[in-house]
Design a protein around this motif. Structure first.
Motif, PDB file in Angstrom:
ATOM      1  N   GLN A   5       1.181  -1.155  -0.387  1.00  0.00           N
ATOM      2  CA  GLN A   5       0.205   0.293  -0.324  1.00  0.00           C
ATOM      3  C   GLN A   5       0.715   1.240  -0.130  1.00  0.00           C
ATOM      4  OE1 GLN A   5      -2.767  -0.574   3.056  1.00  0.00           O
ATOM      5  NE2 GLN A   5      -4.344  -2.020   2.617  1.00  0.00           N
ATOM      6  N   ILE A   6       0.988   2.024  -1.209  1.00  0.00           N
ATOM      7  CA  ILE A   6       1.819   2.726  -0.957  1.00  0.00           C
ATOM      8  C   ILE A   6       0.940   4.698  -1.596  1.00  0.00           C
ATOM      9  CG2 ILE A   6       3.920   4.483  -2.760  1.00  0.00           C
ATOM     10  CD1 ILE A   6       4.829   1.153  -1.345  1.00  0.00           C
ATOM     11  N   ASP A   7       1.451   5.064  -1.040  1.00  0.00           N
ATOM     12  CA  ASP A   7       0.772   6.376  -0.833  1.00  0.00           C
ATOM     13  C   ASP A   7       1.965   7.085  -1.160  1.00  0.00           C
ATOM     14  OD1 ASP A   7       1.463   7.362   1.147  1.00  0.00           O
ATOM     15  OD2 ASP A   7       0.478   6.137   2.748  1.00  0.00           O
ATOM     16  N   ASN A   8       1.042   8.770  -1.612  1.00  0.00           N
ATOM     17  CA  ASN A   8       1.995  10.183  -2.162  1.00  0.00           C
ATOM     18  C   ASN A   8       2.477  10.965  -0.898  1.00  0.00           C
ATOM     19  OD1 ASN A   8       1.635   8.693  -5.195  1.00  0.00           O
ATOM     20  ND2 ASN A   8      -0.184   9.121  -5.326  1.00  0.00           N
ATOM     21  N   ASP A   9       1.966  10.556   0.060  1.00  0.00           N
ATOM     22  CA  ASP A   9       2.179  11.690   1.157  1.00  0.00           C
ATOM     23  C   ASP A   9       3.712  10.757   2.294  1.00  0.00           C
ATOM     24  OD1 ASP A   9       1.210   9.618   2.489  1.00  0.00           O
ATOM     25  OD2 ASP A   9       0.398  10.308   4.065  1.00  0.00           O
ATOM     26  N   ARG A  10       4.041  10.072   1.647  1.00  0.00           N
ATOM     27  CA  ARG A  10       5.241   9.748   2.552  1.00  0.00           C
ATOM     28  C   ARG A  10       6.372   9.473   1.378  1.00  0.00           C
ATOM     29  NH1 ARG A  10       6.025   6.645   7.001  1.00  0.00           N
ATOM     30  NH2 ARG A  10       4.254   5.247   5.982  1.00  0.00           N
ATOM     31  N   PRO A  11       7.398   9.811   1.622  1.00  0.00           N
ATOM     32  CA  PRO A  11       8.674   8.706   0.381  1.00  0.00           C
ATOM     33  C   PRO A  11       8.569   7.025   0.414  1.00  0.00           C
ATOM     34  CG  PRO A  11       9.451  10.125   2.165  1.00  0.00           C
ATOM     35  CD  PRO A  11       8.387  10.490   2.430  1.00  0.00           C
ATOM     36  N   VAL A  12       7.926   6.963  -0.644  1.00  0.00           N
ATOM     37  CA  VAL A  12       8.164   4.970  -0.820  1.00  0.00           C
ATOM     38  C   VAL A  12       9.613   4.574  -0.566  1.00  0.00           C
ATOM     39  CG1 VAL A  12       8.366   3.677  -3.054  1.00  0.00           C
ATOM     40  CG2 VAL A  12       7.181   5.735  -4.103  1.00  0.00           C
ATOM     41  N   TYR A  13      10.397   4.446  -0.168  1.00  0.00           N
ATOM     42  CA  TYR A  13      11.672   4.202   0.229  1.00  0.00           C
ATOM     43  C   TYR A  13      10.908   3.384   1.804  1.00  0.00           C
ATOM     44  CZ  TYR A  13      15.642   4.146   2.739  1.00  0.00           C
ATOM     45  OH  TYR A  13      16.975   3.999   3.660  1.00  0.00           O
ATOM     46  N   THR A  14      10.537   5.206   2.456  1.00  0.00           N
ATOM     47  CA  THR A  14      10.742   4.541   3.838  1.00  0.00           C
ATOM     48  C   THR A  14       9.164   4.049   3.725  1.00  0.00           C
ATOM     49  OG1 THR A  14      11.003   7.027   4.247  1.00  0.00           O
ATOM     50  CG2 THR A  14       9.441   5.426   5.836  1.00  0.00           C
ATOM     51  N   GLN A  15       8.501   3.647   3.045  1.00  0.00           N
ATOM     52  CA  GLN A  15       7.120   3.033   2.685  1.00  0.00           C
ATOM     53  C   GLN A  15       7.559   1.697   2.781  1.00  0.00           C
ATOM     54  OE1 GLN A  15       3.033   4.684   1.615  1.00  0.00           O
ATOM     55  NE2 GLN A  15       4.616   6.629   0.934  1.00  0.00           N
ATOM     56  N   LEU A  16       8.357   1.391   1.837  1.00  0.00           N
ATOM     57  CA  LEU A  16       8.416  -0.517   1.388  1.00  0.00           C
ATOM     58  C   LEU A  16       9.192  -1.220   2.778  1.00  0.00           C
ATOM     59  CD1 LEU A  16      10.090   0.387  -1.656  1.00  0.00           C
ATOM     60  CD2 LEU A  16       8.112  -0.629  -1.763  1.00  0.00           C
TER      61      LEU A  16
END
Length: 129
Positions: A5-16
């Protein structure tokens, strides 16, 4: 399999990184398990392979994942490290929930009552708030 679940409000790398940590802590990827390849995981998550590679390298730095030269990447077999990660995540989620409940004006007794009611509902009983 991870439900990315990737959203646009935070860095993608951090979410991964966070979602991989949760996958390990919850047992989606067990101790010693070989991880899918970078390109496969990137395609599943809908992200650039370079971003997935960066996230996996960050997990290697924490010791949660390790690479074997020709065999790929594997989850650590250090169960204590995994339990520590799980505890840290559980405490973070619980703390966030308690802060949100207090922001609603709930006291400790109400928080306990709502917790029991929701837990019973999750265990198959009816929710009665």
């Amino acid at each position: 399999m991870v439900e990315w679940q990737i959203d646009n409000d935070r860095p993608v790398y951090t979410q991964l990184v966070e979602q991989m940590e949760r996958a390990v802590a919850s047992g989606v990827f067990g101790p010693g398990q070989r991880l899918p390849g970078v390109r496969e995981m990137a395609a599943e998550a809908g992200v650039n392979p370079n971003t997935m590679q960066r996230a996996l390298q960050a997990l290697e730095q924490t010791g949660l994942v390790h690479a074997k030269r020709t065999s790929g990447r594997f989850v650590t077999e250090d169960r204590e490290l995994i339990l520590t990660l799980r505890k840290r995540q559980a405490e973070s989620l619980t703390g966030r929930w308690v802060r949100d409940m207090r922001a609603l004006g709930c006291d400790g007794e109400e928080i306990d009552r709502y917790y029991r009611q929701v837990r019973e509902a999750e265990d198959g009983n009816d929710l009665k708030v």
